[in-house]
Structures are given as C-alpha cells and as structure tokens.
Write a protein that holds these residues in place. Structure first.
Motif, PDB file in Angstrom:
ATOM      1  N   ALA A  22      -8.055 -40.771 -34.499  1.00 42.46           N
ATOM      2  CA  ALA A  22      -7.561 -42.125 -34.775  1.00 42.46           C
ATOM      3  C   ALA A  22      -8.198 -43.171 -33.873  1.00 42.46           C
ATOM      4  CB  ALA A  22      -6.044 -42.165 -34.642  1.00 42.46           C
ATOM      5  N   GLU A  23      -8.734 -42.757 -32.741  1.00 40.28           N
ATOM      6  CA  GLU A  23      -9.430 -43.716 -31.871  1.00 40.28           C
ATOM      7  C   GLU A  23     -10.574 -44.385 -32.623  1.00 40.28           C
ATOM      8  OE1 GLU A  23     -10.744 -41.822 -28.281  1.00 40.28           O
ATOM      9  OE2 GLU A  23      -8.712 -41.289 -27.682  1.00 40.28           O
ATOM     10  N   ASP A  24     -11.189 -43.650 -33.556  1.00 41.35           N
ATOM     11  CA  ASP A  24     -12.305 -44.181 -34.332  1.00 41.35           C
ATOM     12  C   ASP A  24     -11.920 -44.550 -35.756  1.00 41.35           C
ATOM     13  OD1 ASP A  24     -14.138 -43.875 -32.229  1.00 41.35           O
ATOM     14  OD2 ASP A  24     -14.556 -41.804 -32.804  1.00 41.35           O
ATOM     15  N   ASP A  25     -11.007 -43.760 -36.347  1.00 42.33           N
ATOM     16  CA  ASP A  25     -10.719 -43.951 -37.772  1.00 42.33           C
ATOM     17  C   ASP A  25      -9.333 -43.398 -38.104  1.00 42.33           C
ATOM     18  OD1 ASP A  25     -10.632 -43.919 -40.558  1.00 42.33           O
ATOM     19  OD2 ASP A  25     -12.725 -43.299 -40.760  1.00 42.33           O
ATOM     20  N   GLU A  26      -8.366 -44.294 -38.238  1.00 47.50           N
ATOM     21  CA  GLU A  26      -6.974 -43.898 -38.509  1.00 47.50           C
ATOM     22  C   GLU A  26      -6.853 -43.134 -39.825  1.00 47.50           C
ATOM     23  OE1 GLU A  26      -2.976 -43.313 -37.996  1.00 47.50           O
ATOM     24  OE2 GLU A  26      -4.298 -44.233 -36.520  1.00 47.50           O
ATOM     25  N   GLN A  27      -7.530 -43.591 -40.858  1.00 49.08           N
ATOM     26  CA  GLN A  27      -7.449 -42.929 -42.159  1.00 49.08           C
ATOM     27  C   GLN A  27      -8.027 -41.518 -42.108  1.00 49.08           C
ATOM     28  OE1 GLN A  27      -5.743 -43.959 -44.841  1.00 49.08           O
ATOM     29  NE2 GLN A  27      -5.085 -45.587 -43.474  1.00 49.08           N
ATOM     30  N   MET A  28      -9.109 -41.347 -41.370  1.00 49.33           N
ATOM     31  CA  MET A  28      -9.702 -40.006 -41.227  1.00 49.33           C
ATOM     32  C   MET A  28      -8.752 -39.091 -40.457  1.00 49.33           C
ATOM     33  SD  MET A  28     -11.986 -37.871 -41.971  1.00 49.33           S
ATOM     34  CE  MET A  28     -13.347 -38.786 -42.623  1.00 49.33           C
ATOM     35  N   ALA A  29      -8.045 -39.641 -39.486  1.00 55.73           N
ATOM     36  CA  ALA A  29      -7.072 -38.847 -38.731  1.00 55.73           C
ATOM     37  C   ALA A  29      -5.977 -38.325 -39.658  1.00 55.73           C
ATOM     38  CB  ALA A  29      -6.471 -39.683 -37.601  1.00 55.73           C
ATOM     39  N   ILE A  30      -5.468 -39.191 -40.496  1.00 53.88           N
ATOM     40  CA  ILE A  30      -4.421 -38.796 -41.433  1.00 53.88           C
ATOM     41  C   ILE A  30      -4.951 -37.741 -42.399  1.00 53.88           C
ATOM     42  CG2 ILE A  30      -3.013 -39.624 -43.375  1.00 53.88           C
ATOM     43  CD1 ILE A  30      -2.834 -42.322 -41.790  1.00 53.88           C
ATOM     44  N   LYS A  31      -6.142 -37.966 -42.928  1.00 46.39           N
ATOM     45  CA  LYS A  31      -6.746 -37.025 -43.876  1.00 46.39           C
ATOM     46  C   LYS A  31      -6.963 -35.658 -43.228  1.00 46.39           C
ATOM     47  CE  LYS A  31     -10.733 -36.290 -46.786  1.00 46.39           C
ATOM     48  NZ  LYS A  31     -12.139 -36.557 -46.968  1.00 46.39           N
ATOM     49  N   THR A  32      -7.441 -35.635 -41.995  1.00 42.92           N
ATOM     50  CA  THR A  32      -7.694 -34.372 -41.293  1.00 42.92           C
ATOM     51  C   THR A  32      -6.405 -33.582 -41.107  1.00 42.92           C
ATOM     52  OG1 THR A  32      -9.615 -35.313 -40.169  1.00 42.92           O
ATOM     53  CG2 THR A  32      -8.605 -33.348 -39.175  1.00 42.92           C
ATOM     54  N   ILE A  33      -5.348 -34.241 -40.672  1.00 41.88           N
ATOM     55  CA  ILE A  33      -4.065 -33.562 -40.461  1.00 41.88           C
ATOM     56  C   ILE A  33      -3.514 -33.061 -41.796  1.00 41.88           C
ATOM     57  CG2 ILE A  33      -1.672 -33.847 -39.682  1.00 41.88           C
ATOM     58  CD1 ILE A  33      -3.848 -33.668 -37.425  1.00 41.88           C
ATOM     59  N   GLN A  34      -3.656 -33.848 -42.854  1.00 41.33           N
ATOM     60  CA  GLN A  34      -3.203 -33.414 -44.177  1.00 41.33           C
ATOM     61  C   GLN A  34      -3.963 -32.166 -44.634  1.00 41.33           C
ATOM     62  OE1 GLN A  34      -3.746 -37.020 -46.443  1.00 41.33           O
ATOM     63  NE2 GLN A  34      -1.607 -37.633 -46.182  1.00 41.33           N
ATOM     64  N   GLU A  35      -5.265 -32.130 -44.373  1.00 41.36           N
ATOM     65  CA  GLU A  35      -6.067 -30.968 -44.754  1.00 41.36           C
ATOM     66  C   GLU A  35      -5.643 -29.723 -43.973  1.00 41.36           C
ATOM     67  OE1 GLU A  35     -10.079 -32.324 -44.156  1.00 41.36           O
ATOM     68  OE2 GLU A  35     -10.100 -33.407 -46.071  1.00 41.36           O
ATOM     69  N   ILE A  36      -5.331 -29.894 -42.704  1.00 34.58           N
ATOM     70  CA  ILE A  36      -4.869 -28.756 -41.894  1.00 34.58           C
ATOM     71  C   ILE A  36      -3.533 -28.254 -42.435  1.00 34.58           C
ATOM     72  CG2 ILE A  36      -4.053 -28.037 -39.608  1.00 34.58           C
ATOM     73  CD1 ILE A  36      -6.223 -29.983 -38.455  1.00 34.58           C
ATOM     74  N   TYR A  37      -2.601 -29.169 -42.728  1.00 35.46           N
ATOM     75  CA  TYR A  37      -1.311 -28.761 -43.291  1.00 35.46           C
ATOM     76  C   TYR A  37      -1.496 -28.063 -44.640  1.00 35.46           C
ATOM     77  CZ  TYR A  37       1.815 -30.954 -39.901  1.00 35.46           C
ATOM     78  OH  TYR A  37       2.507 -31.263 -38.774  1.00 35.46           O
ATOM     79  N   SER A  38      -2.405 -28.547 -45.441  1.00 37.79           N
ATOM     80  CA  SER A  38      -2.681 -27.924 -46.730  1.00 37.79           C
ATOM     81  C   SER A  38      -3.184 -26.490 -46.528  1.00 37.79           C
ATOM     82  CB  SER A  38      -3.710 -28.755 -47.494  1.00 37.79           C
ATOM     83  OG  SER A  38      -4.043 -28.138 -48.692  1.00 37.79           O
TER      84      SER A  38
END
Length: 98
Positions: A22-38
């Motif tokens: 999120a320091e660089d890209d909040e949307q990418m942070a959310i997407k990454t965590i969603q992919e891990i949960y998936s």
C-alpha cells in the motif's frame, strides 16, 4: 470441504504485506490480499493441491505450500483441518521463518 485453522501470526503476515504494498499502490495491496485469501479458500477445498516443502528445503518437514504471486502460503493438512502457518514473501529464506 476441510475446516480451516489460521495461526495468529498469519494475520500479522497479511497486515505487513498489505502495508508494504500500500505504500506504493493501495489497490494492488487489496488485490494481493484478496488473491491470497482466494488461494487459502481453494486449499480448503483441495487440501493436497500444494507442493511438499521438503522438496524445497534441506530438511524433512510435513509442511506444504502454495504460491500466490510473490507470496508463499505455508500450511499442513492435519486430520480434518487445513492449518495455515505463515504467509511469506517467496524471496525470503523460509528456513529462518519456521
């Protein structure tokens, strides 16, 4: 579907991953965590989908792992549970984290 157990340190791992990205890209942070949960949900349905960690390290272990982008989810299948132990950057030295 197997039951899921997640160690408390996994929540900390995910928090650190999210904050770092999120320091660089909040949307990418959310997407990454969603992919891990998936990936974790997928492991609940197909618990043996992961590779044996003992093939990647120099010692015997019954941990398995799956890769989600730049992250590795370490887990074990124990009785009727999928137990998630860590979520680590795939470039970290895993042996120091166990």
């Amino acid at each position: 579907m197997m039951k899921l157990r997640i160690t408390p340190i996994v929540a900390e791992d995910l928090k650190k991953i999210r904050e770092y990205i999120a320091e660089d890209d909040e949307q990418m942070a959310i997407k990454t965590i969603q992919e891990i949960y998936s990936q974790i949900e997928n492991m609940q349905i197909f618990p043996y989908i992961g590779a044996d960690l003992s093939k990647r390290v120099s010692f015997r272990t019954n941990y398995k792992y799956v890769i989600s982008g730049n992250y590795i989810v370490l887990y074990k299948v124990v009785n009727e549970y999928v137990e998630i132990y860590r979520v680590l950057n795939r470039y970290q030295d895993i042996t120091k984290m166990l």
